[in-house]
Write an enzyme that holds these catalytic residues in place. Structure first.
Site, mmCIF file in Angstrom:
data_model
loop_
_atom_site.group_PDB
_atom_site.id
_atom_site.type_symbol
_atom_site.label_atom_id
_atom_site.label_comp_id
_atom_site.label_asym_id
_atom_site.label_seq_id
_atom_site.Cartn_x
_atom_site.Cartn_y
_atom_site.Cartn_z
ATOM 1 N N HIS A 9 0.837 -1.204 0.000
ATOM 2 C CA HIS A 9 0.000 0.000 0.000
ATOM 3 C C HIS A 9 0.872 1.255 0.000
ATOM 4 O O HIS A 9 1.342 1.677 1.057
ATOM 5 C CB HIS A 9 -0.906 -0.009 1.234
ATOM 6 C CG HIS A 9 -1.759 -1.231 1.332
ATOM 7 N ND1 HIS A 9 -1.264 -2.440 1.750
ATOM 8 C CD2 HIS A 9 -3.069 -1.422 1.055
ATOM 9 C CE1 HIS A 9 -2.241 -3.338 1.731
ATOM 10 N NE2 HIS A 9 -3.349 -2.750 1.309
ATOM 11 N N HIS A 244 -4.108 3.296 -3.293
ATOM 12 C CA HIS A 244 -4.280 2.670 -1.979
ATOM 13 C C HIS A 244 -3.522 1.345 -1.835
ATOM 14 O O HIS A 244 -2.676 1.215 -0.962
ATOM 15 C CB HIS A 244 -5.767 2.440 -1.675
ATOM 16 C CG HIS A 244 -5.982 1.472 -0.566
ATOM 17 N ND1 HIS A 244 -5.888 1.841 0.758
ATOM 18 C CD2 HIS A 244 -6.213 0.137 -0.573
ATOM 19 C CE1 HIS A 244 -6.070 0.771 1.507
ATOM 20 N NE2 HIS A 244 -6.264 -0.273 0.723
ATOM 21 N N GLU A 393 -17.810 -5.312 23.744
ATOM 22 C CA GLU A 393 -16.925 -6.474 23.838
ATOM 23 C C GLU A 393 -15.714 -6.363 22.916
ATOM 24 O O GLU A 393 -14.597 -6.734 23.289
ATOM 25 C CB GLU A 393 -17.698 -7.766 23.522
ATOM 26 C CG GLU A 393 -18.803 -8.112 24.513
ATOM 27 C CD GLU A 393 -20.105 -7.355 24.247
ATOM 28 O OE1 GLU A 393 -20.185 -6.618 23.241
ATOM 29 O OE2 GLU A 393 -21.052 -7.502 25.045
ATOM 30 N N HIS A 455 -28.651 -16.864 23.584
ATOM 31 C CA HIS A 455 -27.679 -16.751 24.671
ATOM 32 C C HIS A 455 -26.994 -18.090 24.995
ATOM 33 O O HIS A 455 -26.178 -18.152 25.913
ATOM 34 C CB HIS A 455 -28.361 -16.229 25.938
ATOM 35 C CG HIS A 455 -28.648 -14.753 25.892
ATOM 36 N ND1 HIS A 455 -29.318 -14.168 24.842
ATOM 37 C CD2 HIS A 455 -28.342 -13.756 26.756
ATOM 38 C CE1 HIS A 455 -29.423 -12.858 25.078
ATOM 39 N NE2 HIS A 455 -28.832 -12.591 26.227
HETATM 40 C C1 LIG Z 1 -11.391 -5.011 9.662
HETATM 41 C C2 LIG Z 1 -10.838 -4.790 8.300
HETATM 42 N N1 LIG Z 1 -11.690 -4.808 7.244
HETATM 43 C C3 LIG Z 1 -11.202 -4.656 5.988
HETATM 44 C C4 LIG Z 1 -9.873 -4.476 5.773
HETATM 45 C C5 LIG Z 1 -9.336 -4.351 4.355
HETATM 46 N N2 LIG Z 1 -8.874 -2.984 4.110
HETATM 47 C C6 LIG Z 1 -7.598 -2.630 4.189
HETATM 48 S S1 LIG Z 1 -7.366 -0.987 4.013
HETATM 49 C C7 LIG Z 1 -9.023 -0.722 3.811
HETATM 50 C C8 LIG Z 1 -9.608 0.649 3.669
HETATM 51 C C9 LIG Z 1 -8.702 1.635 3.140
HETATM 52 O O1 LIG Z 1 -9.139 2.938 3.392
HETATM 53 P P1 LIG Z 1 -8.444 3.840 4.479
HETATM 54 O O2 LIG Z 1 -8.607 3.240 5.796
HETATM 55 O O3 LIG Z 1 -8.938 5.222 4.272
HETATM 56 O O4 LIG Z 1 -6.897 3.751 4.107
HETATM 57 P P2 LIG Z 1 -6.174 4.511 2.917
HETATM 58 O O5 LIG Z 1 -6.989 4.329 1.685
HETATM 59 O O6 LIG Z 1 -6.089 5.918 3.321
HETATM 60 O O7 LIG Z 1 -4.849 3.841 2.800
HETATM 61 C C10 LIG Z 1 -9.716 -1.915 3.861
HETATM 62 C C11 LIG Z 1 -11.167 -2.023 3.669
HETATM 63 C C12 LIG Z 1 -9.027 -4.459 6.898
HETATM 64 N N3 LIG Z 1 -7.711 -4.306 6.787
HETATM 65 N N4 LIG Z 1 -9.538 -4.598 8.135
#
Ligand SMILES: Cc1ncc(C[n+]2csc(CCOP(=O)(O)OP(=O)(O)O)c2C)c(N)n1
Length: 669
Positions: A9, A244, A393, A455
């Site tokens: 990334h 990204h 939780e 539950h």
């Molecule tokens: C719980 C979770 N769900 C999905 C992902 C997959 N994932 C990695 S980065 C991302 C989103 C990227 O957007 P952002 O947080 O704004 O990061 P940026 O684009 O600025 O690097 C997702 C959905 C993850 N790492 N963790």
């Protein structure tokens, strides 16, 4: 790094580099030569996918992470894995990647700092005095856990928690306009946070100023939203989702470097003067540590016992006598739910081990997690050790991880077993990072009764057992519960889940069952054997409350001339870790087995065949009083006896298992 690996990334590191520089060069207190120094500031990259940024910072500031490792980003055996992994790379304080977890870890670390400061600092002696910084992305703040954790941090007035938000308006599917349009600043302000905005991500002075203001704000945690640009500097990909999660491409990297007036080769170019500048961190960090050490010396001079105690808890050493005088229970004390027995143990351990700190997700009266007389951890009154996590939780689990990562505490948290599902993500990370966190899960089976299928946990046992490194202990009675707690406290690496009943259970007589204290830590052991010393006809393996059914079933089998051995197996993973010789002794290869466990039979099913059978549950339970539900699902001594006969002789029609009143036997076998 990302281009060389052709994986990873690039966008967040490029966009956040300037604000990270402002933090690492001008604010963060750390010593690259001693990454574990207790009073360092903590930094968590909650947006773990942007780890190229963290590895670069660790390298240039002088941690033991050579350039070669940066070149091996995401490769087999490198110290620069695809997301930061605690324990693999010096300076990485937490494993991150599952979005939102890192932010809640930060809350846990800030809680640990506050608790240890309250316990150890003295007038004129501040030996615990550091900040927790977290870098979050949109994804971190979209995840629900950010609200749980944000709410707790605001409520507790955790003024030494400072969060930088890479507000770049982009996630994977495109603009945040697609899904994320609430006013984040108002949201965190409503949680009780101090919020600031920096409009220019590359305005290092503005970020520095905001960080200073955040540190001066002592009564509230801080959120600093910095308007960053994903893929900053890339002529074609900046401000797009294309920056990204994949390499920019060789050509785009060249264009980016040219646009920034940066040499195109060598590809890993670090100007000498930049490296020199960054590595001032070493002298700065050493000086800060030396200064702290002299303060600690003065503290130790005035408070030698307290200083030794601080060292002990930071090193996670237990006092020699921690386990002495834990209760033993007798049949006359029963019936007693294992949750009640656990509560009695917590009371004692909690006073003996002042590093024990925890609570429940609003189920304290049910989970028996309170330590009497040690007070609550309350806003700005952080000396208390009973925590009220609220009905949160997921963040409870992540906060416990942060507390364990910080060191100095033995964190524990409780809820109903079925709601362990809500904290599975942090539990998985606790196991991955071998964190000493203790979970107290009560209402452990359909035996909990009237609340019904929503539950009544069924698949949670096998679910938790499937997490590598998670020790799950489901004790059979009060004495096994004491032994289980000894295992939990003694295990310095890795989490332990204690799975406890709501309903009262007979207390097993230690005179009749002397193996309980020594057998429990082995995971499985012979509780009651066939009366003749020879080979049993069948082994009844049971866990938790079902051990009592096995004992009763054994008596009924004996009446029919069948000699059954009862093996109590509080922990399948601890049993699996024993020698072949030991396991063969407990479960001789050619002896048929009947497993009795009020949970999903999935874990045992691979072994089911002509010689092995399971009484388990493959549906969701029902709403009715616990004993009625158990009976309807076949958890009766009579059914144990019948099914044992079935394993031994499928054709046998008449079996001497019923007592006076025949029991219903619907449900699964
Ligand atoms: C719980 C979770 N769900 C999905 C992902 C997959 N994932 C990695 S980065 C991302 C989103 C990227 O957007 P952002 O947080 O704004 O990061 P940026 O684009 O600025 O690097 C997702 C959905 C993850 N790492 N963790």
């Amino acid at each position: 790094m990302v281009q060389k690996a052709n994986s990873g990334h690039p966008g967040l590191p490029m966009g956040s580099a300037a604000m990270a520089y402002a933090l690492w060069d001008r604010s963060l207190k750390f010593n690259p030569r001693d990454p574990h120094w207790p009073d360092r500031d903590r930094f968590i990259l909650s947006a773990g996918h942007g780890c190229a940024l963290l590895y670069a910072l660790l390298h240039v500031t002088g941690f033991d992470l050579p350039l070669e490792e940066l070149k091996r980003f995401r490769q087999w055996g490198s110290r620069t894995p695809g997301h930061p992994e605690y324990g693999k790379t010096p300076g990485v304080e937490a494993t991150t990647g599952p979005l939102g977890q890192g932010l809640a870890n930060g809350v846990g670390m800030a809680i640990a700092e506050a608790a240890l400061a309250a316990r150890f600092n003295r007038p004129r002696h501040k030996i615990v005095d550091h900040y927790t910084y977290v870098l979050v992305s949109d994804g971190d703040l979209e995840e629900g856990i950010s609200s749980e954790a944000g709410s707790i941090a605001g409520h507790q007035h955790l003024g030494k928690l400072i969060v930088l938000y890479a507000d770049n308006h982009i996630t994977i599917e495109g603009s945040t306009e697609l899904t994320f349009t609430e006013d984040r600043m108002a949201r965190f302000a409503a949680f009780g946070w101090h919020v600031q905005r920096v409009e220019q991500s590359n305005d290092v002075e503005a970020v520095t100023r905001a960080l200073t203001i955040a540190r001066e704000e002592t009564g509230r945690p801080s959120l600093i939203a910095v308007r960053t640009h994903i893929g900053f500097g890339s002529p074609h990909k900046q401000d797009t989702a294309a920056a990204h999660g994949e390499a920019l491409g060789v050509e785009e990297v060249r264009l980016t470097k040219e646009a920034m007036d940066w040499p195109v080769s060598p590809s890993f170019h670090i100007p000498e003067e930049a490296l020199e500048h960054f590595q001032r961190a070493v002298a700065r960090g050493s000086a800060a540590q030396v200064e702290w050490e002299s303060r600690f010396k003065a503290f130790a001079h005035e408070y030698p016992d307290l200083a030794a105690e601080f060292q002990r808890v930071i090193d996670r050493q237990l006092p020699d006598d921690w386990g002495a005088g834990l209760p033993t229970f007798a049949p006359a004390d029963g019936p007693m739910a294992t949750r009640v027995a656990s509560g009695k143990v917590i009371e004692i351990l909690g006073t003996r081990l002042p590093e024990m700190m925890g609570g429940s997700a609003d189920l304290g009266p049910s989970t028996h997690t309170n330590i009497d007389g040690v007070g609550n951890f309350e806003p700005e009154d952080w000396a208390g050790r009973n925590m009220h996590f609220g009905i949160r939780e997921n963040s409870m689990g992540a906060i416990l991880n942060g507390m364990a990562l910080h060191s100095g505490l033995i964190p524990y948290g409780g809820t109903f077993f079925v709601f362990s599902d809500y904290m599975r993500p942090p539990m998985r990370l606790a196991a991955m990072n071998a964190l000493p966190v203790i979970y107290i899960f009560t209402h452990d089976s359909i035996g909990m009764g009237e609340d019904g299928p929503t539950h009544q946990p069924v698949e949670q046992l096998i679910g938790l057992r499937s997490i590598p490194g998670m020790v799950v202990l489901r004790p059979a009675d009060a004495n096994e519960t004491v032994a289980a707690w000894r295992v939990a406290i003694g295990r310095k690496q890795g989490p332990v889940a204690l799975v406890l009943t709501r309903q009262g259970l007979p207390v097993l007589d230690l005179n009749l069952y002397p193996a309980i204290p020594t057998g429990t830590p082995l995971g499985g052991y012979i509780l009651a054997d066939s009366p003749t010393s020879g080979r049993p006809d069948i082994v009844l393996i049971a866990t938790g409350s079902e051990v009592h059914l096995a004992l009763e079933g054994r008596e009924r089998l004996a009446a029919g001339g069948v000699h059954a051995r009862v093996v109590s197996m509080p922990s399948t993973s601890l049993f699996a870790a024993q020698s072949d010789e030991y396991r063969e002794r407990i479960l001789p290869a050619d002896v048929p087995i009947l497993v009795i466990e009020a949970g999903s039979p999935v874990g045992w099913q691979p072994f089911v065949g002509p010689r092995i059978a399971v009484i388990g549950i493959d549906t969701f339970g029902s709403s009715a009083p616990g004993p009625v539900v158990l009976e309807h699902y076949g958890f009766t001594a009579e059914n144990v006896c019948r099914q044992a006969h079935r394993v031994l002789d499928k054709n046998k029609e008449e079996v001497p298992c019923a007592l006076e009143s025949p029991q219903t036997m619907e449900g699964s076998f």
